[in-house]
Motif scaffolding. Structure first.
Motif: not given
Length: 532
Positions: A71, A75, A342, A344-345, A348, A351-352, A456-457
């Motif tokens: 994974q 990335r 990012s 969203d850190e 989570s 995300t890309q 991100h999950r």
């Protein structure tokens, strides 16, 4: 801006200069020559290269790692395709702490805060399709840094790439783990031996590799001030040089290979001055303490990451603005490489999409802001220069106080540095909670809307899949070769031989990271922090 100038070596050819007027004269004043001077000259207040970003941009090194090696590899490849110019690997907590993914201590943490790496096979998957002789790789790893470096080297050897062709950095800064972060394994004495063994091994085998990234970032994230970040980071740097000198290494040869790692927070001008002060103070310390005359030995090269602790879960889109300000501070301060967080850190793993926006932030600064067209845009500013001097003086005083305690290792063992960080963090939080310090979306301009961005999950089967791969490796590998390699490592640890050749033999025999760490635990024991 001329592409020829950007893509080639640093150049001062007037035919390649853009049509921009800028002042490269020394700032006037009795101490101007000594304190400020020219870019690319000691004490490097104005940057370590004569032309700075006019010659080439900083390395855009986005930090990434999650889940499985496959994974994370996807990335990495995506970010490289989008213009990232260097890799930066985040490892999960079990990898950082020297536990295999099937250890009871790893339960629930596999692949959560970074990528899980148990063996050379995981490292091969992580680096699949990435040209190791062309891409510079940074690995944020400390207690197990020597093992991760050997895993990286072992993959290169499998591909037939000479080790002297590899370039990159391992963090390998164990002192700040005791002071601020906590992912240590062994007591300070054995840990410092592993660090100096790594210095020696890299000098002989990986000359283009930075064997340490002395980090103020994590201490700043734990709550220290800008001046404390400079002081504690440079004090740790002094401790590493002293340990290397005791181990018989040449400081004139070692010092140019040291790199540093700082945070960039949101007080723009203070952060710019902090970077300038750190460069100047380090250059002076190298001359005053060690008599190092080579400009390269006096040069402080550093990576910057925008401040994760400044990001908010509330109104996460605002984090794009925070990161932009912080990245601007790093660029104005003359960083050599940069990671932008990012949006969203605080919620989570990125995300890309969020990671792409973070990378684009750097690219816009590089390509559209015009800031890189001038070698040192802030030179001569009264406020910047006076604040630089003030931070330098405050940091020097704190280093002197650490010296009186017996140096950074002793100061950490006695809890001095930890206490200073904790007190600064308490003051900051008290200001936020009282409303004296404003945080937009937290205690200013608050609204009640929920999270409005996708998150991100991780895949639910992540941990069981990683454990299955690890156990399959153990079942088919030649057990005798592993036993022999680990016994040789234990003998080296009980003696005085450099540990890294034995670690490299172990990873190539398919020993796991946890088995190597357990072998060293058997000899060195584990460290339990005393209460401050």
């Amino acid at each position: 801006m001329s592409d020829k100038l950007r893509s080639g070596p640093f150049s001062t050819d007037p035919d390649l200069e853009p049509d921009i007027v800028y002042d490269e004269s020394r700032t006037t004043g009795p101490d101007a020559g000594q304190d400020i001077g020219y870019p690319g000259e000691p004490p490097f207040t104005r940057g370590i290269q004569p032309t700075m970003y006019r010659g080439r941009f900083w390395t855009m090194r986005q930090y990434a790692g999650f889940g499985s090696a496959a994974q994370t590899n996807r990335r990495f490849r995506y970010l490289l395709s989008q213009g990232q110019t260097g890799l930066s690997v985040a490892f999960d907590l079990p990898t950082q702490m020297g536990y295999d993914s099937d250890h009871s201590m790893a339960l629930g943490e596999v692949g959560r805060s970074g990528v899980a790496i148990d063996s050379i096979e995981d490292m091969e998957t992580l680096l699949d399709g990435i040209p190791l002789d062309k891409v510079s790789t940074s690995m944020t790893i400390n207690a197990t840094a020597s093992t991760l470096l050997c895993l990286y080297a072992a993959v290169a050897r499998r591909r037939g790439i000479p080790l002297d062709g590899l370039s990159g950095t391992i963090q390998n800064d164990i002192l700040k783990e005791y002071a601020a972060r906590g992912t240590y394994i062994y007591p300070p004495g054995p840990s410092m031996r592993i660090v100096t063994d790594t210095f020696s091994y890299c000098a002989k085998n990986l000359p283009r590799w930075n064997p340490i990234s002395i980090s103020g970032y994590h201490m700043r994230e734990a709550g220290c001030t800008a001046a404390q970040e400079v002081a504690f980071t440079l004090a740790n740097g002094i401790a590493y040089l002293d340990a290397a000198k005791t181990a018989g290494l040449s400081l004139e040869d070692l010092a140019p290979s040291l790199s540093f790692f700082f945070a960039a927070h949101s007080n723009l001008l203070e952060e710019v001055a902090k970077f300038r002060a750190a460069r100047r103070l380090w250059a002076r310390l190298m001359v005053q303490r060690y008599g190092l005359t080579s400009p390269k030995a006096q040069m402080l090269r550093f990576h910057t990451q925008t401040g994760g602790s400044t990001l908010t879960a509330q109104q996460p889109e605002n984090n794009i603005v925070r990161v932009t300000i912080q990245a601007l501070a790093a660029v104005l301060g003359g960083t050599q490489s940069l990671h932008t967080n990012s949006m969203d850190e605080a919620l989570s793993l990125p995300t890309q999409t969020a990671a792409t926006v973070a990378l684009r932030t750097q690219q816009i600064l590089a390509e559209e802001s015009g800031i890189p067209n001038t070698v040192d845009p802030v030179a001569g500013s009264y406020f910047i220069e006076s604040l630089t001097s003030r931070i330098e003086q405050e940091a020097r005083e704190k280093i002197t106080a650490i010296d009186r305690l017996g140096g950074a290792v002793r100061a950490i063992e006695e809890g001095h540095i930890q206490q200073q960080i904790q007190e600064a963090a308490y003051r900051y939080q008290a200001e936020v909670e009282s409303g004296q310090r404003g945080i937009v979306g937290v205690n200013r301009y608050v609204d009640d809307r929920g999270v409005s961005i996708p998150l991100h999950r991780l895949e639910p089967s992540l941990e069981t899949d990683q454990v299955a791969r690890l156990r399959a490796l153990r079942a088919r590998r030649p057990a005798g070769a592993v036993t022999t390699a680990l016994a040789a490592l234990e003998a080296a640890a009980r003696g005085r031989d450099n540990l890294l050749p034995r670690i490299l033999d172990a990873v190539e025999s398919l020993a796991t990271l946890g088995e190597i760490a357990d072998t060293l635990r058997k000899v060195f024991a584990t460290y339990a922090e005393s209460r401050v």
